[in-house]
Design an enzyme around this catalytic site. Sequence first.
Site, PDB file in Angstrom:
ATOM      1  N   ASP A  79       4.366   5.231   6.746  1.00  0.00           N
ATOM      2  CA  ASP A  79       5.644   4.728   7.262  1.00  0.00           C
ATOM      3  C   ASP A  79       6.824   5.283   6.469  1.00  0.00           C
ATOM      4  OD1 ASP A  79       3.946   3.253   8.774  1.00  0.00           O
ATOM      5  OD2 ASP A  79       4.707   1.290   8.190  1.00  0.00           O
ATOM      6  N   ASP A  99       7.687   2.668 -10.120  1.00  0.00           N
ATOM      7  CA  ASP A  99       6.521   1.894  -9.696  1.00  0.00           C
ATOM      8  C   ASP A  99       7.008   0.459  -9.516  1.00  0.00           C
ATOM      9  OD1 ASP A  99       4.109   0.303  -9.824  1.00  0.00           O
ATOM     10  OD2 ASP A  99       3.103   2.078 -10.624  1.00  0.00           O
ATOM     11  N   THR A 150       3.454  -8.327   7.578  1.00  0.00           N
ATOM     12  CA  THR A 150       2.345  -7.807   8.384  1.00  0.00           C
ATOM     13  C   THR A 150       1.694  -8.863   9.267  1.00  0.00           C
ATOM     14  OG1 THR A 150       0.030  -7.095   8.177  1.00  0.00           O
ATOM     15  CG2 THR A 150       0.982  -8.113   6.254  1.00  0.00           C
ATOM     16  N   GLU A 196      -1.332  -9.230   9.479  1.00  0.00           N
ATOM     17  CA  GLU A 196      -2.464  -9.786   8.720  1.00  0.00           C
ATOM     18  C   GLU A 196      -2.155 -11.204   8.243  1.00  0.00           C
ATOM     19  OE1 GLU A 196      -5.702  -9.179   7.107  1.00  0.00           O
ATOM     20  OE2 GLU A 196      -5.832  -8.046   8.951  1.00  0.00           O
ATOM     21  N   TYR A 200      -5.140  -9.325   0.672  1.00  0.00           N
ATOM     22  CA  TYR A 200      -3.985  -8.549   1.145  1.00  0.00           C
ATOM     23  C   TYR A 200      -3.022  -9.457   1.906  1.00  0.00           C
ATOM     24  CZ  TYR A 200      -1.291  -5.384   4.148  1.00  0.00           C
ATOM     25  OH  TYR A 200      -0.268  -4.749   4.818  1.00  0.00           O
ATOM     26  N   LYS A 237       0.788 -10.640   0.842  1.00  0.00           N
ATOM     27  CA  LYS A 237       1.909 -10.291   1.728  1.00  0.00           C
ATOM     28  C   LYS A 237       2.637 -11.546   2.219  1.00  0.00           C
ATOM     29  CE  LYS A 237       2.258  -5.774   2.408  1.00  0.00           C
ATOM     30  NZ  LYS A 237       3.493  -5.009   2.382  1.00  0.00           N
ATOM     31  N   HIS A 274      -0.001  -0.048  13.130  1.00  0.00           N
ATOM     32  CA  HIS A 274       0.583   1.158  13.717  1.00  0.00           C
ATOM     33  C   HIS A 274      -0.004   2.375  13.043  1.00  0.00           C
ATOM     34  CE1 HIS A 274       3.281  -0.736  10.796  1.00  0.00           C
ATOM     35  NE2 HIS A 274       3.514   0.492  10.338  1.00  0.00           N
TER      36      HIS A 274
HETATM   37  P1  NAP Z   1       0.409   3.495   3.130  1.00  0.00           P
HETATM   38  O1  NAP Z   1       0.322   4.759   3.916  1.00  0.00           O
HETATM   39  O2  NAP Z   1      -0.805   3.007   2.436  1.00  0.00           O
HETATM   40  O3  NAP Z   1       1.595   3.672   2.056  1.00  0.00           O
HETATM   41  C1  NAP Z   1       1.768   2.788   0.988  1.00  0.00           C
HETATM   42  C2  NAP Z   1       2.765   3.384   0.032  1.00  0.00           C
HETATM   43  O4  NAP Z   1       2.939   2.507  -1.073  1.00  0.00           O
HETATM   44  C3  NAP Z   1       2.343   4.740  -0.564  1.00  0.00           C
HETATM   45  O5  NAP Z   1       3.471   5.565  -0.636  1.00  0.00           O
HETATM   46  C4  NAP Z   1       1.887   4.356  -1.956  1.00  0.00           C
HETATM   47  O6  NAP Z   1       1.983   5.402  -2.910  1.00  0.00           O
HETATM   48  C5  NAP Z   1       2.916   3.276  -2.266  1.00  0.00           C
HETATM   49  N1  NAP Z   1       2.555   2.462  -3.436  1.00  0.00           N
HETATM   50  C6  NAP Z   1       1.397   1.840  -3.676  1.00  0.00           C
HETATM   51  N2  NAP Z   1       1.468   1.192  -4.850  1.00  0.00           N
HETATM   52  C7  NAP Z   1       2.693   1.422  -5.352  1.00  0.00           C
HETATM   53  C8  NAP Z   1       3.374   1.032  -6.543  1.00  0.00           C
HETATM   54  N3  NAP Z   1       2.781   0.273  -7.455  1.00  0.00           N
HETATM   55  N4  NAP Z   1       4.658   1.432  -6.732  1.00  0.00           N
HETATM   56  C9  NAP Z   1       5.262   2.232  -5.827  1.00  0.00           C
HETATM   57  N5  NAP Z   1       4.681   2.637  -4.684  1.00  0.00           N
HETATM   58  C10 NAP Z   1       3.409   2.236  -4.462  1.00  0.00           C
HETATM   59  O7  NAP Z   1       0.913   2.299   4.041  1.00  0.00           O
HETATM   60  P2  NAP Z   1       1.759   2.345   5.411  1.00  0.00           P
HETATM   61  O8  NAP Z   1       0.805   2.286   6.543  1.00  0.00           O
HETATM   62  O9  NAP Z   1       2.771   3.416   5.349  1.00  0.00           O
HETATM   63  O10 NAP Z   1       2.466   0.919   5.367  1.00  0.00           O
HETATM   64  C11 NAP Z   1       3.763   0.754   4.785  1.00  0.00           C
HETATM   65  C12 NAP Z   1       3.987  -0.714   4.465  1.00  0.00           C
HETATM   66  O11 NAP Z   1       3.886  -1.492   5.655  1.00  0.00           O
HETATM   67  C13 NAP Z   1       2.971  -1.313   3.511  1.00  0.00           C
HETATM   68  O12 NAP Z   1       3.640  -2.273   2.738  1.00  0.00           O
HETATM   69  C14 NAP Z   1       1.962  -1.982   4.419  1.00  0.00           C
HETATM   70  O13 NAP Z   1       1.306  -3.033   3.746  1.00  0.00           O
HETATM   71  C15 NAP Z   1       2.874  -2.486   5.518  1.00  0.00           C
HETATM   72  N6  NAP Z   1       2.278  -2.608   6.848  1.00  0.00           N
HETATM   73  C16 NAP Z   1       1.615  -1.566   7.402  1.00  0.00           C
HETATM   74  C17 NAP Z   1       1.110  -1.691   8.691  1.00  0.00           C
HETATM   75  C18 NAP Z   1       0.370  -0.563   9.354  1.00  0.00           C
HETATM   76  O14 NAP Z   1      -0.316  -0.815  10.342  1.00  0.00           O
HETATM   77  N7  NAP Z   1       0.528   0.676   8.898  1.00  0.00           N
HETATM   78  C19 NAP Z   1       1.294  -2.886   9.396  1.00  0.00           C
HETATM   79  C20 NAP Z   1       1.987  -3.923   8.790  1.00  0.00           C
HETATM   80  C21 NAP Z   1       2.508  -3.768   7.515  1.00  0.00           C
HETATM   81  P3  NAP Z   1       0.777   6.423  -3.173  1.00  0.00           P
HETATM   82  O15 NAP Z   1       0.958   7.519  -2.156  1.00  0.00           O
HETATM   83  O16 NAP Z   1       1.010   6.861  -4.574  1.00  0.00           O
HETATM   84  O17 NAP Z   1      -0.499   5.673  -2.980  1.00  0.00           O
HETATM   85  N1  GDD Z   2     -10.979   0.583   7.774  1.00  0.00           N
HETATM   86  C1  GDD Z   2     -12.051   0.360   8.548  1.00  0.00           C
HETATM   87  N2  GDD Z   2     -13.138   1.177   8.418  1.00  0.00           N
HETATM   88  N3  GDD Z   2     -12.020  -0.653   9.436  1.00  0.00           N
HETATM   89  C2  GDD Z   2     -13.087  -0.828  10.244  1.00  0.00           C
HETATM   90  C3  GDD Z   2     -14.231  -0.017  10.163  1.00  0.00           C
HETATM   91  C4  GDD Z   2     -14.261   1.032   9.201  1.00  0.00           C
HETATM   92  O1  GDD Z   2     -15.214   1.771   9.075  1.00  0.00           O
HETATM   93  N4  GDD Z   2     -15.111  -0.436  11.109  1.00  0.00           N
HETATM   94  C5  GDD Z   2     -14.552  -1.461  11.744  1.00  0.00           C
HETATM   95  N5  GDD Z   2     -13.332  -1.724  11.220  1.00  0.00           N
HETATM   96  C6  GDD Z   2     -12.450  -2.808  11.632  1.00  0.00           C
HETATM   97  C7  GDD Z   2     -11.938  -3.664  10.469  1.00  0.00           C
HETATM   98  O2  GDD Z   2     -12.952  -4.603  10.071  1.00  0.00           O
HETATM   99  C8  GDD Z   2     -10.732  -4.303  11.117  1.00  0.00           C
HETATM  100  O3  GDD Z   2     -11.136  -5.436  11.853  1.00  0.00           O
HETATM  101  C9  GDD Z   2     -10.224  -3.232  12.084  1.00  0.00           C
HETATM  102  O4  GDD Z   2     -11.285  -2.267  12.207  1.00  0.00           O
HETATM  103  C10 GDD Z   2      -8.950  -2.517  11.631  1.00  0.00           C
HETATM  104  O5  GDD Z   2      -9.144  -2.076  10.305  1.00  0.00           O
HETATM  105  P1  GDD Z   2      -8.078  -1.135   9.563  1.00  0.00           P
HETATM  106  O6  GDD Z   2      -7.819   0.071  10.370  1.00  0.00           O
HETATM  107  O7  GDD Z   2      -8.549  -0.941   8.165  1.00  0.00           O
HETATM  108  O8  GDD Z   2      -6.741  -1.975   9.623  1.00  0.00           O
HETATM  109  P2  GDD Z   2      -6.417  -3.504   9.317  1.00  0.00           P
HETATM  110  O9  GDD Z   2      -6.151  -4.172  10.627  1.00  0.00           O
HETATM  111  O10 GDD Z   2      -7.431  -4.117   8.451  1.00  0.00           O
HETATM  112  O11 GDD Z   2      -5.071  -3.403   8.469  1.00  0.00           O
HETATM  113  C11 GDD Z   2      -3.994  -2.561   8.884  1.00  0.00           C
HETATM  114  O12 GDD Z   2      -3.117  -3.265   9.712  1.00  0.00           O
HETATM  115  C12 GDD Z   2      -2.430  -4.366   9.068  1.00  0.00           C
HETATM  116  C13 GDD Z   2      -1.546  -5.015  10.129  1.00  0.00           C
HETATM  117  O13 GDD Z   2      -2.302  -5.856  10.924  1.00  0.00           O
HETATM  118  C14 GDD Z   2      -3.319  -2.026   7.606  1.00  0.00           C
HETATM  119  O14 GDD Z   2      -2.406  -1.024   7.964  1.00  0.00           O
HETATM  120  C15 GDD Z   2      -2.565  -3.139   6.904  1.00  0.00           C
HETATM  121  O15 GDD Z   2      -1.787  -2.562   5.834  1.00  0.00           O
HETATM  122  C16 GDD Z   2      -1.629  -3.803   7.905  1.00  0.00           C
HETATM  123  O16 GDD Z   2      -0.897  -4.831   7.295  1.00  0.00           O
END
Ligand code: NAP
Ligand code: GDD
Length: 358
Positions: free
Chosen positions: A9, A59, A128, A130, A156, A160, A189
């Site tokens: 993101d 950090d 999130t 979650e 997690y 959050k 996403h």
């Molecule tokens: P991501 O790809 O895992 O990125 C997380 C970022 O946080 C990376 O740049 C990571 O740096 C940085 N980070 C981790 N620990 C840190 C620390 N101690 N100090 C500074 N930076 C640190 O996650 P994302 O999918 O882009 O998600 C962005 C945010 O939205 C997160 O807070 C996530 O929990 C939240 N979120 C994501 C989703 C989703 O579906 N993607 C949905 C809801 C909420 P490194 O590259 O060094 O690891």
């Molecule tokens: N990662 C992963 N790997 N998930 C799996 C697998 C596998 O091999 N097999 C099944 N799953 C199922 C997980 O148990 C979960 O129910 C679902 O697939 C989605 O898993 P993830 O893609 O790891 O995402 P998430 O939903 O747990 O979390 C993501 O979305 C959250 C928002 O709802 C992350 O991006 C979180 O940071 C974010 O907050």
Amino acid sequence: MISGITGQDGSYLAELLLKKGYEVIGLMRRVSTEPPYRLRYLKLQPFIDEGKLVLECADVTDVNSIIRVLKKHEPVEFYNLAAQSHVGIAFDQPYETTSVNYLGVINILTAIKALDMTNHIRLYQASTSEMFGGTARRMGLQKQNELTPFWPLSPYGIAKLAAHHLVVMARTTEHGHWLRAACGILFNHESELRGENFVTRKITRALTRIKHGLQKKLELGNLDALRDWGYAKDYVEAMWLMLQQQGAAEKWQDFVVATNEMHSVRDFVNASAREIGWEMEWEGEGRQEKGYVQIDGERKLIVEVNPEFYRENDVHLLRGDASKARELLQWKPKTNFDQLVSLMVAHDLRLAEAEKNW
Ligand code: NAP
Ligand code: GDD
């Protein structure tokens, strides 16, 4: 200022803000490797060369580093995207997860307050879906919006949710209202830049590598989990819109961002396989479930369940109702499920082709 700029993101948000003419300060942890691949993929190097995108070492678990960069750059918008964002890993590393996802937010709020910046900074907090966790299963709520009760099921989600409450509290304290802040309750996403250990990217990487003979099988955990999957590029626009809210802090609001559509992990495999030209055939149930496809006239086993990927607790169902964002922010997703799968598979086919030619 974006913490977590190296993540999925953070990179897309940086691209969006730079296109809008912002100067962007990206916070990243010190790394021993080359500049972040996602920023390179999005071709943001020219912005770094021009000084429009500045990368700072900071950090969120180190309050002094946050104070230093805030003082130096005095940002008007702060997007806190830094997190240990993998839900499965949070069960193995609850301390690290809590430290970044919750204590990190305490540090950011402390730094803003200590520097007396509350009047001119706006904070976005990456909350999130979650946080809703078990709401569907335990309360029978099949869709979640801003009024749905929270019921996190993982370290997690718990960290959050604590951070979420902290930011809401900072906006409306008993002693007056201070910080203009918004929490985006974003549902899953994904994108071409999604980390490879999240389920969607794991699927598209594996199937495209299988297609090119680079891998034999894909092992997954819970195939029945249901998620509301959107496109990350659409979702960072919602983050920006949230920080354009007007008025005093107490008027600021939090928003659910979602597509309102839900698919199972198995559906995601089916849709990805179809993009490659395969029709999945499933057999068995639970741990014995297996997925086959026809390749060159031969029936091949390509998907298996491996309990190693089950979670101690899994969120069964997430489906967001983003009506409020649609109404008040005029935000809606531009990319649907099939388009998302299509662009991820197309990207990973190119990667696999390149890998084959190495
Ligand atoms: P991501 O790809 O895992 O990125 C997380 C970022 O946080 C990376 O740049 C990571 O740096 C940085 N980070 C981790 N620990 C840190 C620390 N101690 N100090 C500074 N930076 C640190 O996650 P994302 O999918 O882009 O998600 C962005 C945010 O939205 C997160 O807070 C996530 O929990 C939240 N979120 C994501 C989703 C989703 O579906 N993607 C949905 C809801 C909420 P490194 O590259 O060094 O690891
Ligand atoms: N990662 C992963 N790997 N998930 C799996 C697998 C596998 O091999 N097999 C099944 N799953 C199922 C997980 O148990 C979960 O129910 C679902 O697939 C989605 O898993 P993830 O893609 O790891 O995402 P998430 O939903 O747990 O979390 C993501 O979305 C959250 C928002 O709802 C992350 O991006 C979180 O940071 C974010 O907050």
